[in-house]
Structures are given as C-alpha cells and as structure tokens.
Design a protein around this motif. Structure first.
Motif, PDB file in Angstrom:
ATOM      1  N   ALA A 294      13.459   5.393   5.439  1.00 15.30           N
ATOM      2  CA  ALA A 294      13.248   7.123   5.465  1.00 15.30           C
ATOM      3  C   ALA A 294      12.463   6.008   3.805  1.00 15.30           C
ATOM      4  CB  ALA A 294      13.853   7.960   4.590  1.00 15.30           C
ATOM      5  N   GLY A 295      11.903   5.317   2.417  1.00 21.68           N
ATOM      6  CA  GLY A 295      11.540   4.681   1.784  1.00 21.68           C
ATOM      7  C   GLY A 295      10.459   4.432   1.825  1.00 21.68           C
ATOM      8  N   PRO A 296      10.081   3.870   1.475  1.00 16.90           N
ATOM      9  CA  PRO A 296       8.461   2.840   1.377  1.00 16.90           C
ATOM     10  C   PRO A 296       8.403   1.866   1.775  1.00 16.90           C
ATOM     11  CG  PRO A 296       9.475   3.545  -0.852  1.00 16.90           C
ATOM     12  CD  PRO A 296       9.953   3.849  -0.330  1.00 16.90           C
ATOM     13  N   LEU A 297       6.935   1.398   2.497  1.00 18.20           N
ATOM     14  CA  LEU A 297       7.242   0.315   2.858  1.00 18.20           C
ATOM     15  C   LEU A 297       7.762  -1.177   1.208  1.00 18.20           C
ATOM     16  CD1 LEU A 297       4.301   0.130   4.881  1.00 18.20           C
ATOM     17  CD2 LEU A 297       5.887  -0.205   5.703  1.00 18.20           C
ATOM     18  N   TRP A 298       7.092  -0.796   0.221  1.00 17.53           N
ATOM     19  CA  TRP A 298       7.763  -1.760  -0.193  1.00 17.53           C
ATOM     20  C   TRP A 298       8.761  -1.347  -1.196  1.00 17.53           C
ATOM     21  CZ3 TRP A 298       3.642   1.833  -0.415  1.00 17.53           C
ATOM     22  CH2 TRP A 298       3.269   2.732  -0.976  1.00 17.53           C
ATOM     23  N   GLY A 299      10.116  -0.736  -0.748  1.00 14.40           N
ATOM     24  CA  GLY A 299      11.352  -0.350  -1.084  1.00 14.40           C
ATOM     25  C   GLY A 299      11.711   0.257  -2.119  1.00 14.40           C
ATOM     26  N   TYR A 300      12.816   0.165  -2.889  1.00 13.83           N
ATOM     27  CA  TYR A 300      12.530   1.162  -3.918  1.00 13.83           C
ATOM     28  C   TYR A 300      12.538   0.231  -5.289  1.00 13.83           C
ATOM     29  CZ  TYR A 300      14.384   4.550  -1.137  1.00 13.83           C
ATOM     30  OH  TYR A 300      14.411   5.778  -0.040  1.00 13.83           O
ATOM     31  N   GLY A 301      12.980  -0.842  -5.293  1.00 19.15           N
ATOM     32  CA  GLY A 301      12.481  -1.856  -6.396  1.00 19.15           C
ATOM     33  C   GLY A 301      14.069  -2.913  -6.353  1.00 19.15           C
ATOM     34  N   ALA A 302      14.191  -3.060  -6.984  1.00 21.10           N
ATOM     35  CA  ALA A 302      15.344  -4.884  -7.491  1.00 21.10           C
ATOM     36  C   ALA A 302      15.815  -4.390  -8.773  1.00 21.10           C
ATOM     37  CB  ALA A 302      14.704  -6.011  -8.101  1.00 21.10           C
ATOM     38  N   GLY A 303      17.229  -3.689  -7.543  1.00 26.64           N
ATOM     39  CA  GLY A 303      18.463  -3.472  -8.189  1.00 26.64           C
ATOM     40  C   GLY A 303      18.653  -1.638  -8.135  1.00 26.64           C
ATOM     41  N   GLY A 304      17.748  -1.092  -7.321  1.00 27.44           N
ATOM     42  CA  GLY A 304      17.714   0.273  -6.399  1.00 27.44           C
ATOM     43  C   GLY A 304      19.587   0.437  -5.511  1.00 27.44           C
ATOM     44  N   THR A 305      19.548  -0.348  -5.052  1.00 24.82           N
ATOM     45  CA  THR A 305      20.947  -0.553  -4.251  1.00 24.82           C
ATOM     46  C   THR A 305      21.919  -0.037  -5.220  1.00 24.82           C
ATOM     47  OG1 THR A 305      21.611  -2.102  -4.341  1.00 24.82           O
ATOM     48  CG2 THR A 305      20.720  -2.221  -2.426  1.00 24.82           C
TER      49      THR A 305
END
Length: 439
Positions: A294-305
C-alpha cells in the motif's frame, strides 16, 4: 556512569588498535563477541545525538574501519573501489538517502550503519592482506577468537543467565541467544571449511565436528540451512568428484544427526515434515507485506519498520522486528530499494564468478566469492541478518574482500592488471627504500 565506562573502554581500544599492525586491525572487529562477554554484553551505548549506537557491535566497527581506511594510500582505496560490487553501493546510497523521508530517523541511522560497516570492511579487507603472507595468521586468530567465544557460550548455556540479568545486561541478541549463537557457529564452521579446503588437518576436523554438533544444538533453522547451502556450493564448485562425494556424504550425515539430537523438533515435526512454525513471524510478514504494497514505490524510509513494529511487539508477539531482512528493505525502501538490494547481491555473485574464473590458486577464496553472496541472500530472505552482522555478515564481506584481493594479484601476475601509483606514493616508496639496510 555507563557512558563514562563506555568512553573509557573505547579510548583504551583505540589506543590498542593504533598500535596494531595495519594488516591485523580488522581482527579487533572480529573480536566483538569477546568484548560482549568481557564488558557486559549489549549494555554500553554511545549517544550520537539523534541516536544511540551500541559500543561493540556499532561504534567499534566504525572505529576499526575509519582507522584502517586512513592508513590506506589513494591507490589502494581506488583499487578497492574498482573491485567492489558497484550495484551494492548504489543500494547503500539509496537506503541512506531514504532517511530524508523516514518517520524514524534515529533508528534509521542505526539500521543504515548496520548495513554500511560490514560493507566497508570489504574495502578494508581487500587491502590489508597483501598477497597470502597474512592469511595463515588470520586463520589462526579467527579460530582462537571463535574458540574463546564458543567456550564462554557453552559456559553461559550451562550456568544460565542469572548473573547477567542481575548485572542489568540485556539477554536478547547476545552470545547465548539462540539465533546469534547459531550464526556464530555457522560462521566458525565456514572458517573451518575454508581452512580444510586449503590444507586438511585431523585436529581441524575434530573441531569442525564439535562445532557442527553445537550448531545443531543451537537449533536455529536459518543459520543451519544457510551454512549447509554455502558448503554444498563450495563442494560442487571444487569440481573434484572425490571431494564432492565426501562432502555430500558429510552433509547427509549432518541432516541425519538432526533427527537424533534433542533439538530435532526445531527442524522437523512429529511426522518428519519441515517445521515452519515461526513464533509470531507470520503475523509480522502478513502485516508488513500489506503495508509495503500500500506504500509508495520508494517506501517509508530507513527505520520506518520500527515505527509500525512497536505496537505489534507490545501487544501481539515478542518478535522484535519484521522478518525477514528483505521485508525490512521492501518496507523501508519500497520496490525501488528491494530491486536495488537484490541487484547488489546479484552483482556480488556475478563479480565473484568473473574474478575467480582465472584464479588458479587459493581455491577456498575462489569459492568464497560465490558461496558467500548466496549465503547472505538466503539469510536475508529468511532472517534479520544485519542484526547479527558481528557474528556473520562482517565475516562474509571480509572473506569476499580477501578473495577479491587474491584474484586481483593473480591478474597482476599474468599481466592482465597494471599497478599505477600516484606521484606522492612513488616518493614515499623511494624514501622507504633509502632506509633499507644495504645488502
């Protein structure tokens, strides 16, 4: 008080590292598990302002890499970059840039460092051995360090963790914790495998067999299967029928032993089917796969998990991070990051094949160039490998650095590679020649 202790220990280690001959400085990084045992495991952190980094698994590798890198000449640095996997560095660059849109920069920085510094050890390892002069000493000290940790690990397993808990040290992710222990024994088994490929010794075989039993008793599936896969690749790559036959029998015996040991139920169910129970991992996987899609192609950013993992960890399962590593990359870096991640691993594998193609000697390091990227890819696809880099990942990158260096020297010997020095380096060599005694 802990910060003062941590800084004091770090200063002492920096002094010792500065006195160490350049070829052996990275052994300080290998000794991380020993420092855990001596100084209270994962209880000493350094505050970097926006995040805290653990002294021995975080700060120490940084210090070792920086101090050794500073001792390299411009030519050595340029040469290491030339022989390194370029797409892997593209992935690392992208993952670092993803901090710009991260919701958790503090954890993101720590995650980036966990990936970056084993990788930098590849560049350092490429330059520290200088032909095969130091390889035997590396084998010796690697084995000594690992045997010391193995003895302490067994002692802790028999005596329990009461004293450690009483001292306030963490118990998860330290020596004696099941997965870390298994990766440690898997790493040691890889070292022994390489050593016996080069020169068979009965005493090494005895240590190897004991080590494999301990690996199975640790009963962590991924490290065990990863080691077995890497070993099989090395055996077939040897292209020696006798060696392959003996190795296949040994792996068959290893699988057979699994059925006999008390840890059998960790690998197989009562009906002998493969045990796929995951202690809460499946919930993480399902949740993060949906969120990643459901997220963007570039993800939520390092540490987002970790932003999304906190509530799940507190209320649903004790699994402390989204498994597996590829899922963390997929979530943090999106489809773009995941593509670059596996492209980097493929680059390592293909580069290893090409470098080792013309390498006639030092078979163990020729084999390690192709088996370690496969081992790393498998572990990243079924576990949080970067979390265990101090007992697994850093060894794999260092081994690949050694192998690439020996391939480079082979190319120089046959005239396929030239050695070009910068003017200041030529002058330095001339000055050193003047100081040599007359013969």
């Amino acid at each position: 008080m802990n910060d003062i202790i941590a800084i004091a220990i770090l200063l002492v280690l920096v002094g010792l590292i500065s006195k160490t001959e350049r070829p052996y400085t990275i052994l300080w990084s290998f000794a991380t598990p020993v420092f855990y045992i001596l100084f209270g495991f994962k209880s000493l952190y350094i505050n970097l302002g926006i995040t805290e980094v653990e002294l021995f698994s975080g700060v120490l590798p940084m210090v070792v890499c920086f101090m050794t890198w500073q001792k390299l000449t411009r030519t050595e640095r340029r040469r290491a970059w030339k022989y390194s996997p370029k797409f892997w560095w593209v992935f690392l660059g992208y993952y670092f840039i993803s901090l710009a849109w991260s919701e958790n920069i503090a954890t993101g920085i720590r995650t980036v460092l966990e990936i970056a510094f084993p990788s930098i050890l590849y560049l350092v390892a490429f330059n520290v051995i200088q032909n095969d002069t130091h390889i035997q000493k590396y084998y010796k000290w690697m084995l000594i360090i690992n045997i010391v940790v193995a003895i302490c690990d067994l002692y802790n397993a028999f005596t329990g963790w009461a004293a450690i808990r009483g001292a306030g040290a963490m118990t998860e992710g330290v020596i004696g914790y099941r997965t870390v222990t298994a990766y440690f024994y898997g790493t040691m088994a890889t070292i022994l495998t390489m050593r016996m490929m080069e020169k068979f010794e009965w005493k090494l075989l005895v240590v190897y067999l004991v080590n494999l039993v301990l690996l199975l008793l640790a009963a962590s599936r991924t490290p065990t299967f990863v080691f077995m896969a890497g070993s099989m690749i090395a055996m077939f790559y040897r292209r020696n029928l006798r060696y392959t036959a003996i190795g296949t029998i040994a792996m068959g015996a290893l699988i057979g032993i699994i059925f006999l040991l008390p840890s059998r139920n960790k690998f197989f169910n009562t009906d002998d089917s493969l045990n796929m129970r995951d202690s809460g991992r499946s919930f993480f996987q399902h949740y993060f796969e949906e969120k990643a899609d459901a997220g963007p192609l570039w993800g939520y950013g390092a540490g987002g998990t970790e932003v999304y993992a906190k509530w799940i960890t507190d209320h649903i399962t004790m699994v402390g991070a989204p498994h597996d590593e590829y899922l963390r990359i997929r979530f943090d870096g999106g489809r773009i990051g995941l593509f670059l991640f596996y492209l980097g691993l493929i680059d390592m594998f293909i580069r290893g094949l090409l470098l080792g193609k013309g390498m006639n000697e030092y078979f163990p390091f020729k084999a390690i160039l192709i088996m370690t990227p496969v081992m790393f890819a498998l572990s990243c696809t079924s576990d949080n490998t970067f979390f265990y880099f101090y007992v697994f990942t850093q060894y794999l990158f260092v081994f690949m650095g050694f192998g690439a260096r020996l391939c480079y020297e082979e190319r120089v010997n046959v005239g396929r590679e030239g050695l070009v020095l910068a003017p200041d380096e030529i002058n330095t060599i001339k000055e050193q020649m003047k100081l040599l005694p007359a013969t």
